[in-house]
Design an enzyme around this catalytic site. Structure first.
Site: not given
Ligand code: NDP
Ligand code: 8X3
Length: 255
Positions: A188, A11, A155, A159, A65, A89
């Site tokens: 989310v 993950i 963004y 996606k 990263d 993710n």
């Molecule tokens: P969070 O910000 O809570 O989690 C994002 C995760 O991505 C963190 O664990 C962060 O870890 C990691 N991350 C960011 N940049 C890097 C990097 N360069 N290398 C490795 N890890 C990285 O957000 P979400 O859980 O919401 O996001 C998870 C996924 O879901 C994303 O792809 C997001 O676009 C997608 N998503 C989110 C939605 C929402 O509404 N929240 C809706 C649709 C999709 P760290 O900073 O420790 O590296």
């Molecule tokens: C995250 C959902 O609508 O905030 O991908 O861009 S939105």
């Protein structure tokens, strides 16, 4: 016995939000975890919590990263011949700005993480899956990739790229036992909006005001469902909204 028992699940972005919830849910299902993110101290906390709850599962953590291609290959070399399920993710959004106002840094960060990072990780893991003729790649897209909205151009584009890559990869692996799935969440509540608004918690909270958003566990449950179908079943795509959301910008809020 759970179909996920003993599977090795990699993950990315497991230090927060959806990725962290996935770690909890796959641990619950008896899977071994390979967790990666930049904030390794968070992963260490999660590892010790899950190890104390779930005797018998193995958890490895890596500071990673995903933007750094060479580092991705260096880290994944330690386990790439052992990944059953890859959850791509790691991802983020920076800002809510008109195209002409998007900084080069924000542009690069989103493209390099959400698109190139996902490709780096997949390129590192997929050859092993091909060799073994099995594996499951689950990409986290977004409704934003299907329905671009004002001030979200880059963004949304990242996606949309995830959607294209997922579909192309599914076609490229159609003659194998490898599965490729994409899940596209709506709103989310995670650290996503805090990152978007560069740490402004009030602005982030506002995004979810007046409705019950999804949470990381809601999406993790879906991902566990996708991953635990029989080998001959592939959920190609899943779109998941909170009940009061009907599109990227169609949201009902109680005022
Ligand atoms: P969070 O910000 O809570 O989690 C994002 C995760 O991505 C963190 O664990 C962060 O870890 C990691 N991350 C960011 N940049 C890097 C990097 N360069 N290398 C490795 N890890 C990285 O957000 P979400 O859980 O919401 O996001 C998870 C996924 O879901 C994303 O792809 C997001 O676009 C997608 N998503 C989110 C939605 C929402 O509404 N929240 C809706 C649709 C999709 P760290 O900073 O420790 O590296
Ligand atoms: C995250 C959902 O609508 O905030 O991908 O861009 S939105």
């Amino acid at each position: 016995m759970s179909r996920l028992q003993g599977k090795n699940v990699f993950i990315t972005g497991a230090s927060s939000g959806i990725g962290e919830s996935c770690a909890r849910h796959f641990a619950q299902a008896g899977s071994n975890l390979i967790l990666a993110a930049r904030r390794k101290e968070r992963l260490a906390g999660l590892k010790s919590e899950l190890e104390s709850k779930h005797a018998g599962i193995k958890i490895a953590i890596y500071e990673l990263d995903v933007r750094q291609r060479a580092k991705v290959h260096e880290v994944t070399a330690q386990f790439e011949d052992n990944v059953d399920i890859l959850i791509n993710n790691a991802g983020l959004v920076i800002g809510l700005d008109k195209l002409e106002d998007i900084t080069e840094e924000a542009l690069d960060t989103m493209m390099d993480t959400n698109v190139k990072g996902l490709v780096h990780v997949t390129q590192a893991v997929l050859p092993g899956m091909r060799q073994r003729n099995k594996g499951h790649i689950i990409n986290i897209g977004s409704v934003a990739g299907q329905q671009p909205y004002a001030n979200g151009s880059i963004y949304c584009a990242t996606k949309a790229a995830v959607a294209s890559i997922s579909r192309a990869l599914m076609a490229e692996t159609v003659n194998t036992n490898i599965r490729v799935s994409e899940i596209n969440p709506g709103l989310v509540e995670t650290e996503f909006s805090v990152v978007r608004f560069r740490g402004d918690k009030d602005k982030a909270d506002n995004v979810y005001k007046g409705l019950t958003p999804l949470n990381g566990d809601d999406i993790a449950e879906m991902i566990v469902f996708i991953a635990s179908r029989p080998d001959h079943v592939n959920i190609a795509e899943m779109l998941v909204f909170p009940t009061h959301q009907a599109g990227a910008t169609i949201v009902h809020r109680d005022t």
